[in-house]
Scaffold this motif. Structure first.
Motif, PDB file in Angstrom:
ATOM      1  N   GLN A  22       9.481  10.138   4.528  1.00 53.28           N
ATOM      2  CA  GLN A  22       9.945   9.945   3.157  1.00 53.28           C
ATOM      3  C   GLN A  22       9.128   8.909   2.385  1.00 53.28           C
ATOM      4  N   GLY A  23       8.011   8.470   2.953  1.00 50.69           N
ATOM      5  CA  GLY A  23       7.093   7.596   2.239  1.00 50.69           C
ATOM      6  C   GLY A  23       7.359   6.106   2.368  1.00 50.69           C
ATOM      7  N   ARG A  24       8.297   5.704   3.216  1.00 45.82           N
ATOM      8  CA  ARG A  24       8.534   4.276   3.406  1.00 45.82           C
ATOM      9  C   ARG A  24       7.393   3.673   4.231  1.00 45.82           C
ATOM     10  N   ARG A  25       7.064   2.416   3.923  1.00 43.52           N
ATOM     11  CA  ARG A  25       6.002   1.722   4.661  1.00 43.52           C
ATOM     12  C   ARG A  25       6.469   1.378   6.067  1.00 43.52           C
ATOM     13  N   ILE A  26       5.625   1.627   7.039  1.00 46.31           N
ATOM     14  CA  ILE A  26       5.859   1.165   8.402  1.00 46.31           C
ATOM     15  C   ILE A  26       4.999  -0.074   8.562  1.00 46.31           C
ATOM     16  N   GLN A  27       5.654  -1.179   8.916  1.00 47.01           N
ATOM     17  CA  GLN A  27       4.937  -2.441   9.034  1.00 47.01           C
ATOM     18  C   GLN A  27       4.893  -2.907  10.487  1.00 47.01           C
TER      19      GLN A  27
END
Length: 181
Positions: A22-27
């Protein structure tokens, strides 16, 4: 992670390593300067622990054993399956195992991907299963982010944190071998 980086700017680096379905950043967070590296991976499944265990452990090492970090580094992805974790936090009351595409990220890695598993009475090759491995090895962006983050590191060990339904406190889909553990 941002608080740790601000508190220990010489020892902690936070970086974006990819995006979820869904386009969330993975940090990820990198701690220390030593080699080899120990990797910590959390929340492959949305209903598991990750940041709640990994970040306090890293903070403890930084506060009380920082000398170790000249001999070994810690690379951590506290939350891989951010999309489903957000659903869990928003109140979905059951254990969320797959990502937003319906793929069990844990079974999407290339290692033994061709082997069909029947864990929890579910078929990992069935797209309607809660343990569906995906259409191809590393087909999911979360899987690729983890692989890309870990490749070419002098890894000594990788710890993947799994704790069933940690946010809602319910032990659902527990494997038979762990029933008395």
């Amino acid at each position: 992670m941002a608080r740790l980086a601000a508190s220990y700017p010489d020892m902690v680096r936070v970086e974006d390593i990819g995006h979820t379905v869904q386009g969330r950043r993975i940090q990820a967070v990198r701690v220390g300067r030593g080699k080899p590296t120990i990797a910590l991976i959390g929340e492959i499944h949305g209903g598991e622990s990750g940041a709640e265990l990994i970040l306090p452990a890293i903070e403890h090492v930084l506060a009380h054993h920082s000398q170790l970090l000249s001999h070994v580094s810690i690379d951590a992805i506290p939350v891989v399956n951010i999309d489903e974790r957000e659903r869990q936090v928003a109140g979905v009351p059951w254990y969320l195992r797959t990502n937003a595409n319906g793929v069990d990220i844990n079974r999407n890695f290339p290692a033994l991907w061709d082997t069909v598993e029947y864990g929890y009475g579910l078929d990992s090759s069935d797209p309607d299963s809660g343990t569906y491995r995906g259409a191809a090895p590393a087909s999911e962006p979360e899987t690729r982010a983890v692989i890309d983050f870990l490749v070419d590191r002098p890894l000594r060990a990788v710890y993947s944190f799994h704790c069933l339904a940690s946010i809602c406190g319910m032990a659902l889909l527990a494997p038979a071998c762990g029933s008395n553990d």
